[in-house]
Design a protein around this motif. Sequence first.
Motif, PDB file in Angstrom:
ATOM      1  N   THR A  97       0.734  -1.365  -0.053  1.00 36.94           N
ATOM      2  CA  THR A  97       0.113   0.057  -0.003  1.00 36.94           C
ATOM      3  C   THR A  97       0.781   1.316  -0.031  1.00 36.94           C
ATOM      4  O   THR A  97       0.328   2.347  -0.104  1.00 36.94           O
ATOM      5  N   GLY A  98       2.142   1.101   0.081  1.00 32.50           N
ATOM      6  CA  GLY A  98       2.668   2.429   0.192  1.00 32.50           C
ATOM      7  C   GLY A  98       4.346   2.245   0.374  1.00 32.50           C
ATOM      8  O   GLY A  98       4.919   1.017   0.871  1.00 32.50           O
ATOM      9  N   PHE A  99       5.186   3.004  -0.486  1.00 29.33           N
ATOM     10  CA  PHE A  99       6.554   3.013  -0.369  1.00 29.33           C
ATOM     11  C   PHE A  99       7.117   4.447   0.135  1.00 29.33           C
ATOM     12  O   PHE A  99       6.693   5.582  -0.755  1.00 29.33           O
ATOM     13  N   LEU A 122       6.682  12.436  -6.091  1.00 30.64           N
ATOM     14  CA  LEU A 122       5.625  11.514  -5.902  1.00 30.64           C
ATOM     15  C   LEU A 122       5.375  10.409  -6.899  1.00 30.64           C
ATOM     16  O   LEU A 122       5.600  10.743  -7.927  1.00 30.64           O
ATOM     17  N   VAL A 123       5.338   9.112  -6.502  1.00 30.38           N
ATOM     18  CA  VAL A 123       5.366   8.060  -7.415  1.00 30.38           C
ATOM     19  C   VAL A 123       4.091   7.266  -7.517  1.00 30.38           C
ATOM     20  O   VAL A 123       3.633   7.200  -6.279  1.00 30.38           O
ATOM     21  N   ASP A 124       3.909   6.624  -8.574  1.00 32.27           N
ATOM     22  CA  ASP A 124       2.729   5.699  -8.643  1.00 32.27           C
ATOM     23  C   ASP A 124       3.234   4.266  -9.355  1.00 32.27           C
ATOM     24  O   ASP A 124       3.839   4.630 -10.369  1.00 32.27           O
ATOM     25  N   CYS A 135       0.134   0.722  -6.223  1.00 34.80           N
ATOM     26  CA  CYS A 135       0.575   1.463  -4.847  1.00 34.80           C
ATOM     27  C   CYS A 135       1.239   2.610  -5.062  1.00 34.80           C
ATOM     28  O   CYS A 135       1.943   3.032  -6.208  1.00 34.80           O
ATOM     29  N   GLY A 136       0.961   3.750  -4.443  1.00 32.95           N
ATOM     30  CA  GLY A 136       1.789   5.136  -4.386  1.00 32.95           C
ATOM     31  C   GLY A 136       2.818   5.072  -3.419  1.00 32.95           C
ATOM     32  O   GLY A 136       3.125   4.024  -2.677  1.00 32.95           O
ATOM     33  N   GLY A 137       3.659   6.202  -3.487  1.00 33.64           N
ATOM     34  CA  GLY A 137       4.882   6.318  -2.785  1.00 33.64           C
ATOM     35  C   GLY A 137       5.537   7.499  -2.825  1.00 33.64           C
ATOM     36  O   GLY A 137       5.050   8.499  -3.645  1.00 33.64           O
ATOM     37  N   THR A 138       6.665   7.958  -2.221  1.00 33.49           N
ATOM     38  CA  THR A 138       7.482   9.065  -2.543  1.00 33.49           C
ATOM     39  C   THR A 138       8.852   8.549  -2.491  1.00 33.49           C
ATOM     40  O   THR A 138       9.355   7.482  -1.770  1.00 33.49           O
TER      41      THR A 138
END
Lengths: 373, 373, 373, 373
Positions: free
Chosen positions: C154-156, C238-240, C245-248
């Motif tokens: 769910t996230g990075f 910001l990455v997808d 999942c999304g992340g930064t």
Amino acid sequence: MKELGIGIIGTGFMGKAHAFAYRAALAAFPDIPVPRLEMIADVNEALAARAAHQYGFARATSDWRALVNDPRIDVVSITTPNTLHKEMALAAIAAGKHVHCEKPLSPTLADSAAMVAAAEKAGAVTQVGFNYIKNPLLKQARDMIAAGELGEITGFRGIHAEDYMHDPESPYTWRIDPVGGPGVIADLGSHIIGMARFLLGSIAQVSADVRTVVKSRPVARGAAERKEVLVDDVARILVDFGRGCGGTIEANWIATGRKMQLGFEISGDKGSLVFTQERLNELLFYRAGGDSRNNGYVKIEAGPQHPPYGEFCIAGGHQLGFNDLKTIEMGEFLRAIGRGEKATPDFREAYEIQKVVEAAIASSQRREWVKLA
Amino acid sequence: MKELGIGIIGTGFMGKAHAFAYRAALAAFPDIPVPRLEMIADVNEALAARAAHQYGFARATSDWRALVNDPRIDVVSITTPNTLHKEMALAAIAAGKHVHCEKPLSPTLADSAAMVAAAEKAGAVTQVGFNYIKNPLLKQARDMIAAGELGEITGFRGIHAEDYMHDPESPYTWRIDPVGGPGVIADLGSHIIGMARFLLGSIAQVSADVRTVVKSRPVARGAAERKEVLVDDVARILVDFGRGCGGTIEANWIATGRKMQLGFEISGDKGSLVFTQERLNELLFYRAGGDSRNNGYVKIEAGPQHPPYGEFCIAGGHQLGFNDLKTIEMGEFLRAIGRGEKATPDFREAYEIQKVVEAAIASSQRREWVKLA
Amino acid sequence: MKELGIGIIGTGFMGKAHAFAYRAALAAFPDIPVPRLEMIADVNEALAARAAHQYGFARATSDWRALVNDPRIDVVSITTPNTLHKEMALAAIAAGKHVHCEKPLSPTLADSAAMVAAAEKAGAVTQVGFNYIKNPLLKQARDMIAAGELGEITGFRGIHAEDYMHDPESPYTWRIDPVGGPGVIADLGSHIIGMARFLLGSIAQVSADVRTVVKSRPVARGAAERKEVLVDDVARILVDFGRGCGGTIEANWIATGRKMQLGFEISGDKGSLVFTQERLNELLFYRAGGDSRNNGYVKIEAGPQHPPYGEFCIAGGHQLGFNDLKTIEMGEFLRAIGRGEKATPDFREAYEIQKVVEAAIASSQRREWVKLA
Amino acid sequence: MKELGIGIIGTGFMGKAHAFAYRAALAAFPDIPVPRLEMIADVNEALAARAAHQYGFARATSDWRALVNDPRIDVVSITTPNTLHKEMALAAIAAGKHVHCEKPLSPTLADSAAMVAAAEKAGAVTQVGFNYIKNPLLKQARDMIAAGELGEITGFRGIHAEDYMHDPESPYTWRIDPVGGPGVIADLGSHIIGMARFLLGSIAQVSADVRTVVKSRPVARGAAERKEVLVDDVARILVDFGRGCGGTIEANWIATGRKMQLGFEISGDKGSLVFTQERLNELLFYRAGGDSRNNGYVKIEAGPQHPPYGEFCIAGGHQLGFNDLKTIEMGEFLRAIGRGEKATPDFREAYEIQKVVEAAIASSQRREWVKLA
């Protein structure tokens, strides 16, 4: 639930801590008797009055005997220097009060024995301020040990080190006057000895090196005149627990840099626990076995799953502080009084801790192992 | 710079570590003699051949005497079980070689004394594998202590704990055969005793509790038959350094969960240092005084400012590993040979460490303090 | 297993790291082709000769083309500034060599594309020096993610921050000459982008803020004259991910105090992983569920249960260092060549990483999200 | 000093926290008006009565309007769900009370604007419960930044991540009903946005990715029926501060394993600060320059040198907990009322925080940077 009238003797560090705790206890613990904040005593009347106002106590006095004998008081907290504990405690017990006394119980084992005898004879509920073991994570640790989650216990390493006396130029004070009893082994050592007993039970014998490192201190900050120091700065103790495992205990008030290095590492053949009061909301747990690729020390963070944390905050991660531990302590004390049960650690437990202190000192002087009776 | 022909006896854990180190030493240290990788010996000839190929050594043999007597070999590394060290070392010294021997030097103090005597008489350069003190941050620590940055040293707390013997069902092996000497106090204790000496100098007396916790072990994994264990699992030692400060040392191979808890806390009246090999690229330093609002333990991270880290990597933050420490060790050894100087720690230092081990065991048996000669 | 002749171009930071790695590779990995240390090139002939001697290579040259075309060389390591990578790599590929190139692959995406095309057409085995993902604990992390131990990701949160450019008075150097390509986003950002892809797969789109914080730097240490800085100091992205999942991601070379803050936190609905290269032998793992009283982050310590750690040391707790990671990298490269397989990360993967870099820069300039083709 | 009559609306998590705080405030801060614990309101009359008893308040009511309009009440604490804040706050302000309201101020920016307007028009002292910034170490951090100890600020990385919504099977509750406003960005994001503003000042523009990860949740624990989730689970924000530096902010309530990952890393060209609420009594500080051999991150431990820690405990190392932070908050609020000054953070500050929240949501929807007015 009935009310209990509370009186506190002393308005210093611990006097304030008791006040915070009594103020918060019912808010945390609905099942305890209602503490009625009745009176604060301090030899300095102005201080007593100011404290009573600030802490919300009804009355103030400069006469601790008046407090001890006041009919509206059921519970007496003694937070004065420990040379005064015995007289105050005996008077309070004689007046039919329940007594909380800060640690160490008294300067000498004999005095402490007298306090235990008086309390037990009178049926007073007593408690001594070994606050750190009130941490919910320490209850968790004890439960895990008792449940066998560490297997057979094979070793204990305990320490209580701080640095408030590390500077050889910090002056001679009441704290190091031998009339008050031993030095760091009583002041900090009693905490870690008490914690060891709380977790693992009785200590059977000790071999210790208890020493004065700073041989003299100036009579005042910057003074040329120095006074010989007669109490210990560091105590290092080999211990043998009644249950059969060995360990070490260190008490140290010249551990430069350390503000609260009170902790332990306990090893068992199936697991281990590591704790330091420097991070009091964390407990490390290792469980042997399982998949070695993802096994290791687990950092348990305090939360409502560790009672009574949840009485302070319903969500994990928020963390308890020192005053919360003191509130747990007072809450348990009042609950025990309400139920007519023993509180822990009581005068007798403090006496048992002091016996270890005395045995360590004797061992160091005689350069031999000393068995505890 | 001249070449030095290298021979390694043994192809196990430490044999491989030596091979890595000899292969890397010149790349790290341009000022040392060129190590010519000449021969590897193992009682199992196939293993020896395989190791020679894999580690880039010219020749292999199953006869360690052939290696020791080979004219093209100048330096012999002994990485076999310690029951074999003495015979091999004496033969190598007799053949005019310089000798690196893994720790502990030998099972008994008498054997070690013979090894010291032979080496010193022959003028051999010797070194013993107390690799952890080769960490650049430990040199930094020693320099800081020597420069007085901690002030007067007031206490030492050292430990080397691991858990490879924690399981009572792990079988009886050569490692716990008393023919090899003491147990954990020799295996791990020698490391932390050596580290203590490296940092603070000689130990003057000890009082110890050295005990066997797992009284028997199965003769093989899962076997019903058990064999009595005669060597120690835990050693807890009160120490008194020659410089006057006290301390504790623990060696423990049943410390469940610990893989490399080798470390210390050293307090002085002006500062302190904390280290654990679990985070070997970090050293904690506290300096008393200054602005209390932003003072505290400094986490020093290893970098090129800590020689010889920069020989491995010119940028901080990249970190050394265990094999790099071994490379530093071998580099220093070869450099010492090239310069005709003593290497450290040499056989004599290993012997001094062993004397502390023996004194601790004697203390534990006699239940009294034992002075080191 | 056949031999492979090794040539290294460049004798700086990475040249030395490659040399260490090639020297150690076979000792660690018996299953790889034998690296024959053949030649080192440096524009400075004396440096080349010194390096060849010190690192145990047979020959030295000041002419990299001679190295690239040497018939006894099968493998070329390019460790020069990245403006030179393309020409060298194309020449090496044209000469039929396998090529390892340090990161970033080249200053521009077009050049990198040309390098990929040439390598793939020639069937050369390639590898690019994203060394940190060679950490055994990162393989463990990837395996755990792939096995679903974290559940749905769910996230990075990824970062690579250091501080070697934090001082506005540190001078203008080749490192910040835009001819070499972007700034920190290429230098450090490529590492954490590569790590993100290694663990979680492709990145589908980005929105970034890439900025130059130190607008000018002195032309030399202490010089009054300053030169405008045209490359980025910090990139925040910001990455997808393609998996949904999304992340930064952050890259930062002015993060005062940080020497190697390369790490991530990955959350899944069943668990999470936390890693920082600052403690490269530790991986934190949280598994949801179980008994909340003793659950928490597990500190996994690297050991032989995490291949190929065991090739360096058979016991846990000893720790790998940076040069060991480089050895793993080279070992895998040589093994891939021996087997005729692709190595990872290869030129194409480096190109994919660079596409993310370029997309982030474009996003920052256009102030909008940018999709990756 | 005059008295202030206190009323609390709500007896849940925050109602209890306010009660603890009001009970402790005077004991900690002798200079504040005496809080007279007057009334507690809860829609459930029995709960209100029980709370009043337990927390030592004189009266209880099920009618919050009665509390708000009670003449003996000067201060109203609103701890109900945020859909109710506006009506209660406006009524309290209209009745001439000072108002503390828990965060977030209201579900919509328009409602919050109305609350600000009403409060400012009436001259009410207001405060909003962003309790974490009351930590003495955060005041220390702000002071250090303001004094230039970090130099020019170059970056901010902030996060507030917890895991109370991580399980996709945890049911749909009021917390994720969009009538209450946004999801995690309001619930946790407001804390870290407020902390960012507290430390570094205003935020000028944002580019955000605000997303719902768990698309639906069961209507009840274990139910087959699911309900679509309309509020956000994770918000990732690129920020540009008014002072010129950039940064990132993340809010996340599905960060499995995290119980209180509220923290930041702030870099300046001369130093940096790192904080996490997971260890709220510690602040890491790095100061560039000095002797690189012993420089590094300093772990500052909270103590009396960090006001108002000393009001809770005169000795360092004892540690504050969450409820102590709440006491500081309430103490400051009452002091501000007593002095006729603004409290912080007040309604206007909460409104400014909410503007950032709304800007981030708008940015995410429009996929573009959004400037704050």
